[in-house]
Scaffold this motif. Structure first.
Motif, short mmCIF file in Angstrom:
data_model
loop_
_atom_site.label_atom_id
_atom_site.label_comp_id
_atom_site.label_asym_id
_atom_site.label_seq_id
_atom_site.Cartn_x
_atom_site.Cartn_y
_atom_site.Cartn_z
N LYS A 424 0.84 -1.20 0.00
CA LYS A 424 0.00 0.00 0.00
C LYS A 424 0.88 1.25 0.00
O LYS A 424 2.10 1.18 0.09
CB LYS A 424 -0.90 -0.01 1.24
CG LYS A 424 -1.94 -1.12 1.25
CD LYS A 424 -3.13 -0.76 0.41
CE LYS A 424 -4.25 -1.80 0.57
NZ LYS A 424 -5.45 -1.41 -0.18
N ASP A 425 0.23 2.42 -0.05
CA ASP A 425 0.89 3.73 0.07
C ASP A 425 1.91 3.99 -1.03
O ASP A 425 2.91 4.68 -0.81
CB ASP A 425 1.55 3.87 1.44
CG ASP A 425 0.54 3.75 2.57
OD1 ASP A 425 -0.59 4.24 2.39
OD2 ASP A 425 0.88 3.15 3.60
N SER A 450 -3.81 6.62 -6.97
CA SER A 450 -4.23 6.54 -5.56
C SER A 450 -3.30 5.64 -4.78
O SER A 450 -2.84 4.61 -5.27
CB SER A 450 -5.67 6.01 -5.46
OG SER A 450 -6.04 5.83 -4.11
N GLY A 451 -3.04 6.03 -3.52
CA GLY A 451 -2.29 5.18 -2.61
C GLY A 451 -3.16 4.12 -1.98
O GLY A 451 -2.66 3.24 -1.27
N ASP A 452 -4.46 4.19 -2.21
CA ASP A 452 -5.37 3.18 -1.64
C ASP A 452 -5.51 1.97 -2.55
O ASP A 452 -6.16 0.99 -2.18
CB ASP A 452 -6.76 3.81 -1.43
CG ASP A 452 -6.74 4.90 -0.37
OD1 ASP A 452 -5.90 4.79 0.55
OD2 ASP A 452 -7.53 5.85 -0.48
N ASN A 454 -3.70 -1.18 -4.87
CA ASN A 454 -2.51 -2.01 -4.72
C ASN A 454 -2.09 -2.50 -6.09
O ASN A 454 -2.79 -2.27 -7.08
CB ASN A 454 -2.74 -3.17 -3.75
CG ASN A 454 -3.84 -4.12 -4.23
OD1 ASN A 454 -3.82 -4.59 -5.36
ND2 ASN A 454 -4.82 -4.38 -3.36
#
Length: 535
Positions: A424-425, A450-452, A454
């Motif tokens: 993530k992130d 997005s960091g949300d 994967n």
């Protein structure tokens, strides 16, 4: 309209028309810019410009080479002074084919013997061609043309050779019946007596072309009254240039200086304009691979980074890889493609981020802001062709070349090698087209970051390297100004910027597969050393 059609309309016009001599591409362009509707490819001028006599000493293929430059440089038609056709009927008909292939609109041939002698040099001793033989040459040329509008003008030299009006009329009529499109009646008298006598008797059976080099004092309106179709100003570009070159050369020789001539000659910028240098500059931007000479770079390197004690006193961008800091490693890669205009946004331990190789922009709020705020501080550096890079990444040089040669206004480098990553992130990206080896002719566009996400959901990871052109720079600067009005602006990320822009403007994506590293851990430093060794 075809050049041949333009010339044919000039010659058959109900009004008197004019064409001007040129002898190379430059003078041809000047003739067109002056407003003339056509060009006379003078045999005298072309041969003289080559430094030889007007006696067919310049080969017909050398004349063709000159004409090709003239034709390429202009849009108006060229009528070639084709002397005697450079031989018999067979040479003449081959000439027509070669002229058509170079978009030359027509040719004028004279009824003298090959090799010709200029009409104003001992003309009365110049024998004329046999009428039947010359008519056969005209027929062969007309039969050979593939363009119906290609013009063949027959030049009558009876007056030049000392014959009278009767011979001039007899030859002109024979050439008309053989298929000539117009008659050029030539005279070396200082008055227009011979020309006027011919025009009155000829009664417009075919268009008549005149060359008033010797009888230049006769008012042009007189030829208009007599029904002439076309006047050729036959050699004055050449003669003017000879005088100018002689005067300038003598002045420089005597002065041993340019001080007295520089203001009297055309400026170099005018030479470049006539050569079309401006068009080439535009074309180079469109067709040549981009180079770093017109590219600048913004490196976002304000953050401290958390590297298990390694960044307590220096920012992450100053960690060393292969004996060189991350920052200098990046700069070295930019330098290799010719990029030298580099700005670094520094923050933590900023006094240690100094060099003569780059300029600096300070983000004194580095501890409470993200990369987007650093970019906001550097927004005036977003120009015609700007690369933006995070300060804690390294990459192989080919990625820069891919980025520089992309045609999108805004282009992100995205690593497609994320299928087995579940972390993530990270700056994961979704595009309109997943990576494929068959993508070479497809345009990939950004959809979301997005960091949300994967790695299993995303099409790739943004590596922290992107580029804007002039239009893209304006889009990004406008977006930064809009986002700066938000209360949470200091905490916004690149993902927020790209997602905001993509709602109104497309963002291009260039896929890569590996060949880069984001330095987040000591283990990453070790990998970076291995990657650096492979450079």
């Amino acid at each position: 309209m075809k050049k041949t059609t333009k010339l044919k309309e000039l010659i058959t016009s109900n009004s008197l028309e004019f064409i001007m001599e040129a002898h190379n591409g430059l003078t041809a362009k000047i003739v067109e810019e002056a407003g003339f509707k056509g060009i006379w490819g003078s045999g005298l001028s072309i041969s003289a410009s080559l430094g030889v006599r007007d006696n067919n000493e310049a080969s017909w293929t050398q004349v063709l080479d000159t004409l090709e430059f003239m034709s390429d440089a202009t849009t108006i038609p060229i009528l070639l002074d084709g002397d005697t056709g450079y031989g018999n009927f067979n040479n003449a008909r081959r000439l027509v084919k070669k002229l058509e292939s170079r978009q030359i609109a027509g040719v004028c041939i004279e009824d003298k013997l090959f090799p010709k002698t200029n009409s104003f040099i001992s003309g009365d001793t110049q024998p004329l061609a046999d009428i039947e033989e010359f008519c056969g040459k005209i027929k062969a040329m007309k039969d050979s043309q593939s363009d119906d509008d290609f013009v063949v003008v027959s030049r009558v030299e009876a007056f030049i050779a000392g014959w009278g009006l009767e011979e001039a009329l007899r030859r002109a009529e024979a050439y008309r019946l053989a298929g000539a499109d117009a008659i050029l009646m030539h005279s070396k008298r200082k008055d227009s007596t011979e020309i006027e006598a011919f025009l009155k008797e000829w009664s417009n059976r075919l268009p008549v072309v005149l060359v008033p080099t010797k009888y230049y004092t006769v008012p042009t309106d007189r030829f208009r009254e007599l029904g002439a179709s076309l006047i050729i100003w036959a050699n004055h570009s050449l003669r003017a240039s000879i005088k100018a070159v002689q005067d300038t050369t003598k002045q420089i020789y005597e002065d041993v200086s340019l001080i007295n001539v520089e203001k009297e000659v055309a400026p170099l910028d005018e030479v470049f304009r006539l050569q079309g240098a401006g068009e080439l500059k535009v074309a180079e931007k469109r067709y040549l691979p981009a180079t770093g000479t017109n590219v600048n770079v913004v490196i976002l390197a304000a953050s401290q980074g958390e590297m298990e004690g390694l960044t307590e006193e220096i920012p992450k961008t100053l960690l060393e890889v292969g004996g060189k800091t991350l920052l200098l490693t990046q700069i070295h890669e930019f330098n290799k493609v010719g990029i030298k205009k580099i700005s670094v946004v520094r923050g933590f331990a900023k006094d240690k981020v100094t060099s003569t190789n780059f300029s600096v922009i300070d983000n004194d709020l580095f501890a409470e802001t993200k990369e987007l705020y650093s970019l906001y501080l550097a927004k005036e550096e977003l120009k015609e062709n700007t690369i933006i890079s995070y300060g804690d990444i390294i990459f192989k040089n080919y990625i820069l070349n891919d980025l520089l040669n992309d045609m999108s206004d805004i282009t992100l480098i995205v690593d497609a090698d994320v299928e087995n990553t579940a972390a993530k992130d990270k700056d994961y990206v979704i595009t309109n087209i997943p990576y494929s080896k068959k993508l070479y002719s497809s345009t990939v566009q950004f959809v979301k970051m997005s960091g949300d996400l994967n790695g299993k959901e995303a099409h790739g990871e943004f590596i922290g390297l992107w580029r804007v052109n002039k239009s893209g720079a304006e889009v990004v600067k406008n977006a930064l100004m809009e986002l700066s009005n938000r209360k949470d602006f200091k905490q916004l990320t690149m993902a927020d910027l790209f997602n905001h822009i993509s709602t109104t403007h497309p963002i291009g994506v260039k896929y890569i597969k590996g060949s880069w590293l984001d330095i987040d851990t000591i283990r990453d430093l070790k990998k970076a050393g291995d990657l650096f060794d492979q450079h």
